[in-house]
Write an enzyme that holds these catalytic residues in place. Structure first.
Site, short mmCIF file in Angstrom:
data_model
loop_
_atom_site.label_atom_id
_atom_site.label_comp_id
_atom_site.label_asym_id
_atom_site.label_seq_id
_atom_site.Cartn_x
_atom_site.Cartn_y
_atom_site.Cartn_z
N GLY A 16 0.84 -1.20 0.00
CA GLY A 16 0.00 0.00 0.00
C GLY A 16 0.88 1.24 0.00
CG HIS A 180 3.19 5.11 16.64
ND1 HIS A 180 3.67 6.37 16.38
CD2 HIS A 180 2.66 4.68 15.46
CE1 HIS A 180 3.45 6.66 15.10
NE2 HIS A 180 2.84 5.66 14.54
#
Ligand code: APR
Length: 320
Positions: A16, A180
């Site tokens: 992707g 994160h």
């Protein structure tokens, strides 16, 4: 005649936006040959051919192979994992955890089988949790599962500081630890501009605004792009980790690794500064945090630990 050393190989699972952009950077910079793998038939092959056709213009001879078959990742030095979905409207965190967890479990089984000596860089979100799945399912030592998160968050923080102070990005050292996500912990005492602590250069209200913008850096881009999330900076962050590993540079790059007591945390993947070389994780760098920073990091780690408990429930504690 000197026979050139065999070029190293990096495999990227998921062709992707993040995967393909990382592949392009690696190939264009001549860092390694790349295998790009995707489940969607033809996508990895098409993007690889497109990148190769730029070779004569950009002047690279590195190779990239697009595939749908895991046999091709054999002998990889590094495997980057970007396969998966991003969270769609109406999808709960647990839905995403389940969906991406299943994909990553399958990817991990294939890495274990076909590239058992590789260093794995998880990128798919929720990254700290997907790193845990990759570590558990591959059975690799913690030195070889190193999640990409802190490099990106620190780069965003550094960029905003450079913009605020009209100073070259090359003068800025910034550090973001923790999960994160929204719970990241930008460390002001360890962030400097030409060696000067940021608190001496930027007024407190501006600094707070920059910290908040960094925390929501990913969301800001989704808000602008609507149907896609960030990929240029994530690919650059991933590239910097791979480069330090393959060139054995021993750079200190904040990354998500399994902590074994460092910072008082055990059993979770949490973003901390680590030294990266050709063995992967060489050292967790332990900094003397302030009490406030320590408690923020503990809170962030607590959120990740809850996610790991949810994963274990969803996946029956990964018993095969
Ligand atoms: N095996 C291989 N590839 C897969 C699989 C699978 N089981 N499932 C999905 N993919 C592929 C998709 O076909 C798609 O090409 O993963 C790719 C994901 O690409 P994008 O949707 O473009 O997502 P991207 O922007 O690259 O982000 C990937 O990284 O930063 C994180 O949050 C982001 O989790 C996301 C991941």
């Amino acid at each position: 005649m000197r026979i050139p050393k065999k070029r190293r190989k990096v495999s990227i699972i998921g062709a992707g936006n993040v995967g393909a952009t990382t592949a392009q950077k690696i190939v264009e910079n001549g860092l390694a040959d790349v295998v790009l793998l995707d489940i969607r038939d033809g996508v990895a092959q098409g993007k690889s051919l497109d990148i190769l056709e730029a070779g004569p213009l950009m002047g690279f001879d590195t190779r990239i192979t697009g595939t749908g078959h895991y046999e091709e990742i054999a002998d990889s030095s590094v495997v980057v994992v970007t396969a998966g979905f991003s969270r769609k409207p109406g999808m709960s965190r647990d839905d995403l955890l389940h969906k991406n967890g299943e994909i990553i479990r399958d990817v991990a089984l294939n890495i274990r089988k076909f590239a058992p000596d590789s260093i794995v860089i998880p990128v798919t979100n929720p990254m700290d949790l997907m790193a845990y799945v990759l570590w558990r399912v591959t059975g690799f030592p913690r030195e070889r599962v190193i999640g990409m998160g802190g490099a990106l968050d620190s780069s965003r923080f550094a960029y905003f500081l450079s913009e605020e102070t009209r100073t070259s990005v090359s003068n800025i050292h910034s550090l973001v630890m923790g999960g994160h996500g929204d719970q990241m912990v930008p460390l002001l005492d360890f962030s400097t501009i030409a060696g000067v602590p940021v608190r001496k250069m930027v007024p407190p209200d501006r600094l707070e605004a920059i910290v908040q913008r960094t925390r929501h850096g990913g969301a800001e881009i989704v808000h602008l792009m609507k149907d896609s999330s960030a990929y240029f900076a994530p690919a650059a962050a991933t590239y910097s980790m791979i480069e330090s590993i393959l060139h054995d540079r021993h750079r200190i790059i904040p990354s998500s690794v399994l902590l074994e007591g460092e910072y008082g945390i055990s059993g979770s993947f949490v973003g901390v500064p680590v030294r990266l070389g050709n063995q992967g994780l060489e050292e967790v760098v332990v900094l003397p945090l302030s009490p406030e920073e320590s408690s923020q990091l503990a809170h962030s780690a607590g959120v990740i630990a809850e996610g790991i408990s949810a994963l274990k429930r969803l996946f029956n504690d990964f018993s095969e």
